[in-house]
Design a protein around this motif. Structure first.
Motif, PDB file in Angstrom:
ATOM      1  N   PRO A 186      -5.745   1.416  -3.851  1.00 28.61           N
ATOM      2  CA  PRO A 186      -6.139   0.577  -4.982  1.00 28.61           C
ATOM      3  C   PRO A 186      -7.352   1.127  -5.716  1.00 28.61           C
ATOM      4  O   PRO A 186      -8.140   1.901  -5.170  1.00 28.61           O
ATOM      5  CB  PRO A 186      -6.463  -0.770  -4.316  1.00 28.61           C
ATOM      6  CG  PRO A 186      -6.892  -0.408  -2.933  1.00 28.61           C
ATOM      7  CD  PRO A 186      -6.065   0.787  -2.550  1.00 28.61           C
ATOM      8  N   SER A 205       0.826  -1.204   0.000  1.00 29.52           N
ATOM      9  CA  SER A 205       0.000   0.000   0.000  1.00 29.52           C
ATOM     10  C   SER A 205       0.862   1.256   0.000  1.00 29.52           C
ATOM     11  O   SER A 205       0.526   2.254  -0.640  1.00 29.52           O
ATOM     12  CB  SER A 205      -0.944  -0.002   1.212  1.00 29.52           C
ATOM     13  OG  SER A 205      -1.860  -1.090   1.134  1.00 29.52           O
ATOM     14  N   GLN A 212      -7.026  -6.661  -3.661  1.00 31.39           N
ATOM     15  CA  GLN A 212      -6.828  -5.282  -4.101  1.00 31.39           C
ATOM     16  C   GLN A 212      -6.504  -5.280  -5.592  1.00 31.39           C
ATOM     17  O   GLN A 212      -5.608  -5.992  -6.046  1.00 31.39           O
ATOM     18  CB  GLN A 212      -5.706  -4.607  -3.318  1.00 31.39           C
ATOM     19  CG  GLN A 212      -6.054  -4.406  -1.853  1.00 31.39           C
ATOM     20  CD  GLN A 212      -5.124  -3.433  -1.154  1.00 31.39           C
ATOM     21  OE1 GLN A 212      -3.959  -3.314  -1.511  1.00 31.39           O
ATOM     22  NE2 GLN A 212      -5.621  -2.755  -0.154  1.00 31.39           N
ATOM     23  N   SER A 224     -11.005  -2.493  -3.718  1.00 28.92           N
ATOM     24  CA  SER A 224     -10.570  -3.324  -2.604  1.00 28.92           C
ATOM     25  C   SER A 224     -11.780  -4.003  -1.981  1.00 28.92           C
ATOM     26  O   SER A 224     -12.838  -3.376  -1.804  1.00 28.92           O
ATOM     27  CB  SER A 224      -9.845  -2.478  -1.546  1.00 28.92           C
ATOM     28  OG  SER A 224      -9.423  -3.287  -0.464  1.00 28.92           O
ATOM     29  N   THR A 261      -7.961 -10.529   1.449  1.00 32.36           N
ATOM     30  CA  THR A 261      -8.141  -9.140   1.028  1.00 32.36           C
ATOM     31  C   THR A 261      -7.659  -9.018  -0.406  1.00 32.36           C
ATOM     32  O   THR A 261      -6.495  -9.302  -0.709  1.00 32.36           O
ATOM     33  CB  THR A 261      -7.341  -8.174   1.921  1.00 32.36           C
ATOM     34  OG1 THR A 261      -7.832  -8.264   3.256  1.00 32.36           O
ATOM     35  CG2 THR A 261      -7.479  -6.735   1.439  1.00 32.36           C
TER      36      THR A 261
END
Length: 242
Positions: free
Chosen positions: A181, A175, A193, A184, A191
């Motif tokens: 992103p 990140s 993204q 997401s 997770t």
């Protein structure tokens, strides 16, 4: 020419053009396959410079300038000196509507060509502040072992080397590197993204590239990476932490 003959001639012309396009794209894929086979014998076909960023030198180039353009990538800036050409490629990050970022998170790289063949790929040092070079190079080498699905125009490979697995960046580091992103979401403990990019060129283009990253939500460990390009998909699956 009577209408029926005109219709037949038009169909033959369309069929001929379609066959030519298929033949052309087939040649591109053959060169990409040869490039992949070279990656599987990385030390034989490539040289590395890692003092300032990472530069990969192709000892026996196979990818052509037109192949790179066909793939949907063009230069933001190009310079030519004799039989050599240098490209600066910028992939412009596509943010969700109404969203801005304080920092620019476009992707940059340099491509070098000699006699119209790709012989150098260079990644700036700034990308390796949060992504170890050992990890990046391990991923590149693993592509040579990927399994190709020709019908689906995709390639998948499992990254199991312990040194690469231990060096892979976590969600927070990615990140920091890539910024917010384009999309997401969390699904079943993963997770996901998605980052979308479009090449910054002077040419009109509709090409878009998606980079999809999967992280284990609980630990932040990188579980998978997929590139979705106009020419096909490339996927990496990382071994779970021991």
């Amino acid at each position: 020419m009577i209408p029926a003959r005109r219709s037949l001639a038009r169909r033959l012309l369309v069929s001929g053009l379609a066959g030519f396009v298929l033949l052309l794209s087939g040649c591109v894929y053959l060169r990409l396959l040869e490039f992949k086979l070279q990656l599987n014998k990385f030390d034989r076909y490539f040289a590395l410079h890692t003092d300032d960023g990472v530069a990969i030198i192709c000892q026996e180039p196979v990818i052509r300038v037109d192949d790179v353009r066909w793939f949907g990538v063009g230069p933001e800036l190009s310079t030519r000196l004799g039989h050599a050409e240098q490209w600066r490629v910028r992939m412009v990050k596509q943010l969700p509507p109404g969203i801005t970022e304080e920092r620019n998170h476009d992707l940059l790289l340099e491509l070098g060509f000699a006699d119209d063949k790709l012989n150098r790929i260079a990644i700036p040092e700034s990308y390796f502040t949060v992504m170890p070079k050992a990890f990046f190079l391990g991923v590149i080498k693993s592509l040579g072992r990927g399994k190709i699905d020709r019908t689906g125009k995709s390639m998948e490979t499992a990254v199991t080397a312990p040194d690469v697995a231990s060096a892979r960046p976590k969600l927070a580091a990615v990140s920091t590197l890539l910024g917010r992103p384009t999309e997401s979401r969390v699904e079943a403990g993963i997770t996901l993204q998605r980052y979308r990019y479009a090449p910054a060129t002077k040419e009109e283009t509709t090409a878009v590239f998606d980079m999809i990253l999967r992280f284990r939500t609980a630990s932040g460990e990188l579980a998978g990476w997929q590139a979705v390009t106009p020419a096909g998909k490339i996927g990496l699956n990382f071994a779970p932490p021991e």
